[in-house]
Design a protein around this motif. Structure first.
Motif, PDB file in Angstrom:
ATOM      1  N   ARG A   1       0.833  -1.206   0.000  1.00 47.30           N
ATOM      2  CA  ARG A   1       0.000   0.000   0.000  1.00 47.30           C
ATOM      3  C   ARG A   1       0.868   1.256   0.000  1.00 47.30           C
ATOM      4  N   GLU A   2       1.939   1.241   0.783  1.00 47.59           N
ATOM      5  CA  GLU A   2       2.842   2.392   0.827  1.00 47.59           C
ATOM      6  C   GLU A   2       3.526   2.602  -0.519  1.00 47.59           C
TER       7      GLU A   2
ATOM      8  N   ARG B   1       2.375   1.658  -3.484  1.00 48.87           N
ATOM      9  CA  ARG B   1       1.374   2.163  -4.424  1.00 48.87           C
ATOM     10  C   ARG B   1       1.189   3.667  -4.256  1.00 48.87           C
ATOM     11  N   ALA B   2       1.144   4.125  -3.020  1.00 48.52           N
ATOM     12  CA  ALA B   2       0.982   5.559  -2.764  1.00 48.52           C
ATOM     13  C   ALA B   2       2.175   6.351  -3.304  1.00 48.52           C
ATOM     14  N   MET B   3       3.388   5.791  -3.125  1.00 47.94           N
ATOM     15  CA  MET B   3       4.584   6.454  -3.646  1.00 47.94           C
ATOM     16  C   MET B   3       4.541   6.538  -5.170  1.00 47.94           C
TER      17      MET B   3
ATOM     18  N   GLN C   1       1.896   6.589  -7.099  1.00 47.83           N
ATOM     19  CA  GLN C   1       0.897   7.579  -7.488  1.00 47.83           C
ATOM     20  C   GLN C   1       1.450   8.996  -7.379  1.00 47.83           C
ATOM     21  N   GLU C   2       2.208   9.245  -6.314  1.00 44.90           N
ATOM     22  CA  GLU C   2       2.795  10.563  -6.126  1.00 44.90           C
ATOM     23  C   GLU C   2       3.837  10.850  -7.206  1.00 44.90           C
TER      24      GLU C   2
ATOM     25  N   ARG D   1       2.170  11.688 -10.422  1.00 44.51           N
ATOM     26  CA  ARG D   1       1.682  13.068 -10.413  1.00 44.51           C
ATOM     27  C   ARG D   1       2.813  14.050 -10.706  1.00 44.51           C
TER      28      ARG D   1
END
Length: 210
Positions: free
Chosen positions: A56-57, A59-61, A63-64, A67
């Motif tokens: 999960r961490e 995936r968040a990285m 996504q960032e 962006r």
């Protein structure tokens, strides 16, 4: 570079996950047998809690980073001197240096190259890669120079010789500030030739912003 590292970490993590949990049935069996290892279940995602937390961490990285990458400006162009696909044209000689105008544009991402003036104007501060080619088919001297803000950077040159057809190319990687200009100049008393084969080209691309 960060994106590549993140993808490699994800592949490594997924490889580790698949090695330790090859089958869903064995996962359920091992989780039942090992009561001291907490599990996390969400839809089809079944894995030890610590592994899922790392996923999960990650995936968040990603996504960032996606962006941030989408916010990086994209600048690239390629133009040729001769507009028509048929016929031919000689440019020069002139008794003074002139800025060459490459009017036939194939790529102009970011619209930083002006096909009316032949000048590229940097829209962002960064490192740019410029390349160009030149061709002649006469006994005239050939000379084409890459300029940055009125300063000559590199040149291709061929003096009068027995053979009439000569071509050359050159390249420079330049640090540019916003508003800096790059363009090509025809050497005084020299000549270049072109036709639908597009022997004379001018290209540039933003390698990375600064």
């Amino acid at each position: 570079m960060m994106k590549i590292i993140a993808l490699l970490l994800l592949l490594q993590l997924l490889g580790c996950w698949s090695d330790t949990l090859p089958q869903e049935e064995s996962v359920h069996r091992e989780l039942k047998e090992t009561k001291d290892v907490p599990a996390y279940t969400s839809g089809q995602e079944i894995c030890p809690a610590n592994i899922c937390a790392e996923l999960r961490e990650l995936r968040a990285m990603m996504q960032e980073m996606k962006r941030l990458v989408q916010g990086i400006p994209k600048v690239a162009f390629t133009a040729t001197l001769y507009v028509s696909d048929t016929g031919e044209s000689q440019t020069g000689p002139f008794n003074t240096e002139i800025t060459l105008v490459y009017k036939k544009v194939y790529t102009n991402i970011g619209n930083a190259y002006n096909p009316t003036t032949g000048i590229f104007t940097a829209p962002v501060k960064g490192v740019y890669d410029f390349s160009y080619s030149a061709f002649k088919n006469s006994a005239q001297t050939m000379g084409v120079m890459l300029y940055k803000n009125g300063k000559r950077i590199v040149i291709v040159y061929d003096n009068i010789a027995q053979d009439s057809q000569d071509s050359a190319s050159n390249r420079a990687i330049l640090q540019m500030d916003v508003g800096d200009q790059a363009y090509l100049v025809l050497y005084a008393n020299s000549q270049i030739y072109d036709n639908g084969n597009n022997y004379n080209t001018f290209s540039g691309v933003l390698l990375f912003p600064m």
